[in-house]
Scaffold this active site. Structure first.
Site, mmCIF file in Angstrom:
data_model
loop_
_atom_site.group_PDB
_atom_site.id
_atom_site.type_symbol
_atom_site.label_atom_id
_atom_site.label_comp_id
_atom_site.label_asym_id
_atom_site.label_seq_id
_atom_site.Cartn_x
_atom_site.Cartn_y
_atom_site.Cartn_z
ATOM 1 N N THR A 179 0.787 -1.196 -0.170
ATOM 2 C CA THR A 179 -0.161 -0.007 0.039
ATOM 3 C C THR A 179 0.982 1.315 -0.047
ATOM 4 O OG1 THR A 179 -1.796 1.287 1.216
ATOM 5 C CG2 THR A 179 -0.077 0.009 2.422
ATOM 6 N N LYS A 238 -2.310 3.226 7.218
ATOM 7 C CA LYS A 238 -2.326 1.814 7.400
ATOM 8 C C LYS A 238 -0.807 1.200 7.882
ATOM 9 C CE LYS A 238 -5.628 0.806 3.619
ATOM 10 N NZ LYS A 238 -6.073 -0.166 2.673
ATOM 11 N N ASP A 267 -7.313 -5.897 1.615
ATOM 12 C CA ASP A 267 -8.652 -5.234 1.176
ATOM 13 C C ASP A 267 -9.856 -5.152 2.138
ATOM 14 O OD1 ASP A 267 -9.468 -4.052 -1.538
ATOM 15 O OD2 ASP A 267 -10.771 -5.872 -1.708
ATOM 16 N N TYR A 304 -17.405 5.371 4.665
ATOM 17 C CA TYR A 304 -18.836 5.427 5.199
ATOM 18 C C TYR A 304 -18.978 5.477 6.747
ATOM 19 C CZ TYR A 304 -19.455 2.880 0.770
ATOM 20 O OH TYR A 304 -19.484 2.676 -0.805
ATOM 21 N N LYS A 335 -11.882 4.326 17.407
ATOM 22 C CA LYS A 335 -12.205 3.565 16.196
ATOM 23 C C LYS A 335 -11.494 2.356 15.990
ATOM 24 C CE LYS A 335 -12.430 3.585 11.191
ATOM 25 N NZ LYS A 335 -12.212 4.100 9.893
HETATM 26 P P1 ITT Z 1 -5.978 1.284 -0.804
HETATM 27 O O1 ITT Z 1 -6.550 0.103 -1.627
HETATM 28 O O2 ITT Z 1 -5.262 2.221 -1.729
HETATM 29 O O3 ITT Z 1 -5.068 1.014 0.244
HETATM 30 P P2 ITT Z 1 -8.871 2.078 -0.647
HETATM 31 O O4 ITT Z 1 -9.605 3.443 -0.231
HETATM 32 O O5 ITT Z 1 -9.269 0.994 -1.668
HETATM 33 O O6 ITT Z 1 -7.268 2.342 -0.400
HETATM 34 P P3 ITT Z 1 -9.814 -0.092 1.361
HETATM 35 O O7 ITT Z 1 -9.644 -1.180 0.319
HETATM 36 O O8 ITT Z 1 -9.122 -0.304 2.720
HETATM 37 O O9 ITT Z 1 -8.999 1.397 0.986
HETATM 38 O O10 ITT Z 1 -11.400 0.103 1.553
HETATM 39 C C1 ITT Z 1 -12.214 0.369 0.141
HETATM 40 C C2 ITT Z 1 -13.285 1.230 0.508
HETATM 41 O O11 ITT Z 1 -14.110 0.702 1.829
HETATM 42 C C3 ITT Z 1 -12.918 2.595 0.897
HETATM 43 O O12 ITT Z 1 -12.790 3.351 -0.015
HETATM 44 C C4 ITT Z 1 -14.014 2.864 1.873
HETATM 45 O O13 ITT Z 1 -15.403 3.353 1.071
HETATM 46 C C5 ITT Z 1 -14.371 1.419 2.514
HETATM 47 N N1 ITT Z 1 -13.990 1.346 3.925
HETATM 48 C C6 ITT Z 1 -12.948 0.561 4.281
HETATM 49 N N2 ITT Z 1 -12.489 0.655 5.309
HETATM 50 C C7 ITT Z 1 -13.293 1.745 5.754
HETATM 51 C C8 ITT Z 1 -13.353 2.336 7.359
HETATM 52 O O14 ITT Z 1 -12.518 2.016 8.441
HETATM 53 N N3 ITT Z 1 -14.300 3.281 7.301
HETATM 54 C C9 ITT Z 1 -15.096 3.824 6.199
HETATM 55 N N4 ITT Z 1 -14.953 3.238 5.139
HETATM 56 C C10 ITT Z 1 -14.161 2.232 4.900
#
Ligand code: ITT
Length: 192
Positions: A7, A12, A68, A150, A171
């Site tokens: 990443t 993270k 993910d 979200y 959190k």
């Molecule tokens: P990278 O893959 O570049 O690390 P990303 O934004 O895709 O970043 P994630 O895979 O962790 O990150 O998350 C995918 C989506 O899920 C993210 O864009 C949010 O919409 C939602 N999400 C994940 N974790 C969250 C959290 O802790 N609080 C709120 N929304 C979250």
């Protein structure tokens, strides 16, 4: 031991750095001069997490971590799930994603949902996945300004505030991501 976290998201890296004991150096892709955006072409979080880990491991041949995450809403049969970041179309448009989620849940009383993270760890002789889940529900209007994605719509079970109304520490104490990271940290600390 040097581990690459597939990443470029600094938060993270910090989050996992705090959980894993000394003796491990967890470094972002940029440390190894990798700057590419790995296409998330899978249809599950398990697949996408693995794709990211395998891609980077094939390039570096050192241990790699990838994750993910997404939101799974029961009344929407698990959506947006693996498509959470681009639910409304454009990647990472959190305002549009939240609006669409509220629209799809209009008039629906059953609002149970969960955040889920899947982490993959790969080394030359190991491939293992860890899952972290936090259960809760989707409220009908955004509340709070902290966090991201979200968070303003998600109230974890046993609480009356949204993730966006909680401090980062609070959190992190219950989030899907920290739960998955804790399992990985336990595993890695046992390997020492
Ligand atoms: P990278 O893959 O570049 O690390 P990303 O934004 O895709 O970043 P994630 O895979 O962790 O990150 O998350 C995918 C989506 O899920 C993210 O864009 C949010 O919409 C939602 N999400 C994940 N974790 C969250 C959290 O802790 N609080 C709120 N929304 C979250």
């Amino acid at each position: 031991m040097d581990i690459c976290f597939a990443t470029n998201n600094k938060n993270k890296i910090e989050e996992i750095g705090a959980l894993i004991h000394q003796g491990f150096s967890i470094r972002p892709m940029s440390f190894y001069n990798l700057h590419e955006d790995i296409p998330e072409t899978g249809t599950t979080m398990e697949e996408n997490s693995r794709i990211k880990a395998v891609t980077v491991h094939n390039k570096l041949r050192i241990p790699v971590i990838a994750d993910d995450s997404g939101l799974e809403v029961e009344a929407l049969y698990g959506a947006p799930g693996v498509y959470s970041a681009r639910f409304a179309g454009e990647h990472g448009n959190h305002t549009a994603n939240n609006q669409l989620l509220l629209q799809k849940l209009e008039g629906i009383e059953h609002r149970n949902a969960r955040f889920r993270t899947v982490i993959t760890y790969i080394s030359d002789n190991t491939e293992i996945q860890f899952e972290g889940i936090v259960e809760g529900e989707i409220i009908s209007k955004e509340r709070g300004s902290k966090g991201f994605g979200y968070d303003p719509l998600f109230v974890p079970k046993g609480f009356d505030r949204t993730f966006a109304e909680m401090s980062l520490e609070e959190k992190n104490g219950l989030s899907h991501r920290s739960r998955a990271f804790e399992k990985l940290a336990h595993y890695l600390n046992e390997q020492k």
